[in-house]
Design a protein around this motif. Structure first.
Motif, PDB file in Angstrom:
ATOM      1  N   UNK A 232       0.853  -1.202   0.000  1.00  0.00           N
ATOM      2  CA  UNK A 232       0.000   0.000   0.000  1.00  0.00           C
ATOM      3  C   UNK A 232       0.886   1.247   0.000  1.00  0.00           C
ATOM      4  N   UNK A 233       0.531   2.206  -0.855  1.00  0.00           N
ATOM      5  CA  UNK A 233       1.313   3.441  -0.925  1.00  0.00           C
ATOM      6  C   UNK A 233       1.082   4.295   0.302  1.00  0.00           C
ATOM      7  N   UNK A 234       2.155   4.878   0.793  1.00  0.00           N
ATOM      8  CA  UNK A 234       2.060   5.789   1.924  1.00  0.00           C
ATOM      9  C   UNK A 234       1.779   7.190   1.416  1.00  0.00           C
ATOM     10  N   UNK A 235       0.866   7.877   2.077  1.00  0.00           N
ATOM     11  CA  UNK A 235       0.641   9.276   1.744  1.00  0.00           C
ATOM     12  C   UNK A 235       0.753  10.105   3.011  1.00  0.00           C
ATOM     13  N   UNK A 236       1.048  11.374   2.845  1.00  0.00           N
ATOM     14  CA  UNK A 236       1.225  12.246   3.993  1.00  0.00           C
ATOM     15  C   UNK A 236       0.747  13.640   3.630  1.00  0.00           C
ATOM     16  N   UNK A 237       0.572  14.462   4.640  1.00  0.00           N
ATOM     17  CA  UNK A 237      -0.010  15.788   4.470  1.00  0.00           C
ATOM     18  C   UNK A 237       1.027  16.864   4.725  1.00  0.00           C
ATOM     19  N   UNK A 238       1.044  17.873   3.863  1.00  0.00           N
ATOM     20  CA  UNK A 238       1.885  19.047   4.053  1.00  0.00           C
ATOM     21  C   UNK A 238       0.981  20.277   4.076  1.00  0.00           C
ATOM     22  N   UNK A 239       1.040  21.044   5.148  1.00  0.00           N
ATOM     23  CA  UNK A 239       0.290  22.302   5.220  1.00  0.00           C
ATOM     24  C   UNK A 239       1.166  23.424   4.679  1.00  0.00           C
ATOM     25  N   UNK A 240       0.697  24.090   3.643  1.00  0.00           N
ATOM     26  CA  UNK A 240       1.471  25.173   3.032  1.00  0.00           C
ATOM     27  C   UNK A 240       1.291  26.472   3.798  1.00  0.00           C
ATOM     28  N   UNK A 241       0.034  26.804   4.071  1.00  0.00           N
ATOM     29  CA  UNK A 241      -0.349  27.957   4.871  1.00  0.00           C
ATOM     30  C   UNK A 241      -1.826  27.795   5.176  1.00  0.00           C
ATOM     31  N   UNK A 242      -2.415  28.619   6.013  1.00  0.00           N
ATOM     32  CA  UNK A 242      -3.804  28.401   6.415  1.00  0.00           C
ATOM     33  C   UNK A 242      -4.744  28.246   5.214  1.00  0.00           C
ATOM     34  N   UNK A 243      -5.419  27.105   5.172  1.00  0.00           N
ATOM     35  CA  UNK A 243      -6.374  26.833   4.117  1.00  0.00           C
ATOM     36  C   UNK A 243      -5.822  26.091   2.922  1.00  0.00           C
ATOM     37  N   UNK A 244      -4.516  25.903   2.834  1.00  0.00           N
ATOM     38  CA  UNK A 244      -3.904  25.230   1.680  1.00  0.00           C
ATOM     39  C   UNK A 244      -3.080  24.031   2.139  1.00  0.00           C
ATOM     40  N   UNK A 245      -3.429  22.868   1.626  1.00  0.00           N
ATOM     41  CA  UNK A 245      -2.829  21.609   2.069  1.00  0.00           C
ATOM     42  C   UNK A 245      -2.499  20.748   0.849  1.00  0.00           C
ATOM     43  N   UNK A 246      -1.339  20.078   0.888  1.00  0.00           N
ATOM     44  CA  UNK A 246      -1.019  19.056  -0.113  1.00  0.00           C
ATOM     45  C   UNK A 246      -1.153  17.684   0.542  1.00  0.00           C
ATOM     46  N   UNK A 247      -1.916  16.822  -0.088  1.00  0.00           N
ATOM     47  CA  UNK A 247      -2.021  15.426   0.328  1.00  0.00           C
ATOM     48  C   UNK A 247      -1.130  14.628  -0.622  1.00  0.00           C
ATOM     49  N   UNK A 248       0.086  14.396  -0.191  1.00  0.00           N
ATOM     50  CA  UNK A 248       1.071  13.749  -1.047  1.00  0.00           C
ATOM     51  C   UNK A 248       0.687  12.287  -1.314  1.00  0.00           C
ATOM     52  N   UNK A 249       0.686  11.917  -2.609  1.00  0.00           N
ATOM     53  CA  UNK A 249       0.427  10.557  -3.089  1.00  0.00           C
ATOM     54  C   UNK A 249      -0.980  10.053  -2.722  1.00  0.00           C
ATOM     55  N   UNK A 250      -1.847  10.958  -2.376  1.00  0.00           N
ATOM     56  CA  UNK A 250      -3.174  10.578  -1.897  1.00  0.00           C
ATOM     57  C   UNK A 250      -3.973   9.816  -2.956  1.00  0.00           C
ATOM     58  N   UNK A 251      -3.769  10.146  -4.228  1.00  0.00           N
ATOM     59  CA  UNK A 251      -4.560   9.533  -5.297  1.00  0.00           C
ATOM     60  C   UNK A 251      -3.833   8.409  -6.019  1.00  0.00           C
ATOM     61  N   UNK A 252      -2.646   8.035  -5.569  1.00  0.00           N
ATOM     62  CA  UNK A 252      -1.854   7.035  -6.299  1.00  0.00           C
ATOM     63  C   UNK A 252      -2.607   5.714  -6.419  1.00  0.00           C
ATOM     64  N   UNK A 253      -3.178   5.241  -5.342  1.00  0.00           N
ATOM     65  CA  UNK A 253      -3.855   3.944  -5.369  1.00  0.00           C
ATOM     66  C   UNK A 253      -5.113   3.962  -6.243  1.00  0.00           C
ATOM     67  N   UNK A 254      -5.667   5.135  -6.496  1.00  0.00           N
ATOM     68  CA  UNK A 254      -6.872   5.252  -7.315  1.00  0.00           C
ATOM     69  C   UNK A 254      -6.564   5.690  -8.739  1.00  0.00           C
ATOM     70  N   UNK A 255      -5.292   5.887  -9.052  1.00  0.00           N
ATOM     71  CA  UNK A 255      -4.923   6.510 -10.322  1.00  0.00           C
ATOM     72  C   UNK A 255      -5.368   5.696 -11.525  1.00  0.00           C
ATOM     73  N   UNK A 256      -5.187   4.381 -11.505  1.00  0.00           N
ATOM     74  CA  UNK A 256      -5.571   3.564 -12.654  1.00  0.00           C
ATOM     75  C   UNK A 256      -7.066   3.685 -12.937  1.00  0.00           C
ATOM     76  N   UNK A 257      -7.857   3.688 -11.882  1.00  0.00           N
ATOM     77  CA  UNK A 257      -9.305   3.847 -12.044  1.00  0.00           C
ATOM     78  C   UNK A 257      -9.640   5.224 -12.585  1.00  0.00           C
ATOM     79  N   UNK A 258      -8.982   6.257 -12.054  1.00  0.00           N
ATOM     80  CA  UNK A 258      -9.221   7.621 -12.533  1.00  0.00           C
ATOM     81  C   UNK A 258      -8.899   7.744 -14.021  1.00  0.00           C
ATOM     82  N   UNK A 259      -7.782   7.153 -14.445  1.00  0.00           N
ATOM     83  CA  UNK A 259      -7.360   7.250 -15.842  1.00  0.00           C
ATOM     84  C   UNK A 259      -8.348   6.521 -16.747  1.00  0.00           C
ATOM     85  N   UNK A 260      -8.821   5.362 -16.309  1.00  0.00           N
ATOM     86  CA  UNK A 260      -9.810   4.614 -17.089  1.00  0.00           C
ATOM     87  C   UNK A 260     -11.107   5.409 -17.231  1.00  0.00           C
ATOM     88  N   UNK A 261     -11.561   5.991 -16.132  1.00  0.00           N
ATOM     89  CA  UNK A 261     -12.781   6.796 -16.177  1.00  0.00           C
ATOM     90  C   UNK A 261     -12.581   8.051 -17.029  1.00  0.00           C
TER      91      UNK A 261
END
Length: 207
Positions: free
Chosen positions: A1-30
């Protein structure tokens, strides 16, 4: 399972690193199914300039730009048919990512699909064509990496650069909702599945 983690850039802005990796194949197909119904195209700005980024939409509303301005409409202006329905996998990812970033009530009704080829960039702008700015923006990166830039509430404010890679999800809302942002010229760093392109899925609550 891919690990994902969160980075807060500043109030209200967040990066969810690798959050969509496990769903990527499905997203691309859709995504392939969506683009067969509503192919990518290059729109014009209200001033007549061709937008470098190719785009399409899915969901109840699609974003367009032409001589009449920037706006959301229910029908694809090329086919005159309703935009393709937003796949459940798209919607679930957007809702889950928004919740993980602290926005519990986000339900998207529009997904703008942007395709960047090598050398393509997106000029600094604000997302302000939506009806209610209380809803965040959820942006999913697939394919080649890109450098995303955030500014402030004025176009002249200093910029911060953030590298976004395949599967990263960027969420901004609240005090960050109307920050200027853009994408620097994308370098040709082919991705194993998508090749020499970057696909960005941007989920919004348009109406």
């Amino acid at each position: 399972m891919d690990t994902h983690w969160t980075e807060t850039l500043f109030p209200g802005a967040v990066i969810l690193r690798r959050y969509a990796v496990e769903r990527a194949d499905t997203l691309i197909s859709e995504l392939d199914a969506i683009l067969r119904q509503a192919p990518l195209r290059q729109m014009k700005t209200p001033g007549g300039r061709t937008i470098a980024v190719q785009n399409s939409s899915c969901g109840e509303f699609g974003w367009i730009s032409d001589t009449h301005g920037y706006r959301y409409i229910r029908f694809d202006p090329i086919s005159k048919a309703p935009w393709p329905a937003m796949p459940q996998g798209f919607k679930d990812l957007a809702i889950d990512a928004a919740r993980a970033a602290g926005f519990d009530k986000f339900i998207p009704d529009s997904c703008l699909i942007n395709r960047y080829l090598p050398g393509t960039k997106l000029s600094l702008h604000q997302d302000k064509d939506e009806l209610d700015f209380n809803h965040p923006i959820v942006s999913v990166s697939l394919g080649m990496p890109a450098i995303f830039v955030f500014g402030g509430l004025q176009r002249s404010d200093p910029l911060s650069s953030i590298k976004l890679e395949h599967g990263d999800v960027l969420v901004w809302g609240g005090p960050a909702r109307l920050l200027f942002h853009g994408v620097k010229s994308v370098k040709d760093q082919p991705h194993g599945t998508l090749g020499s392109q970057r696909i960005n899925l941007t989920f919004r609550r348009a109406k």
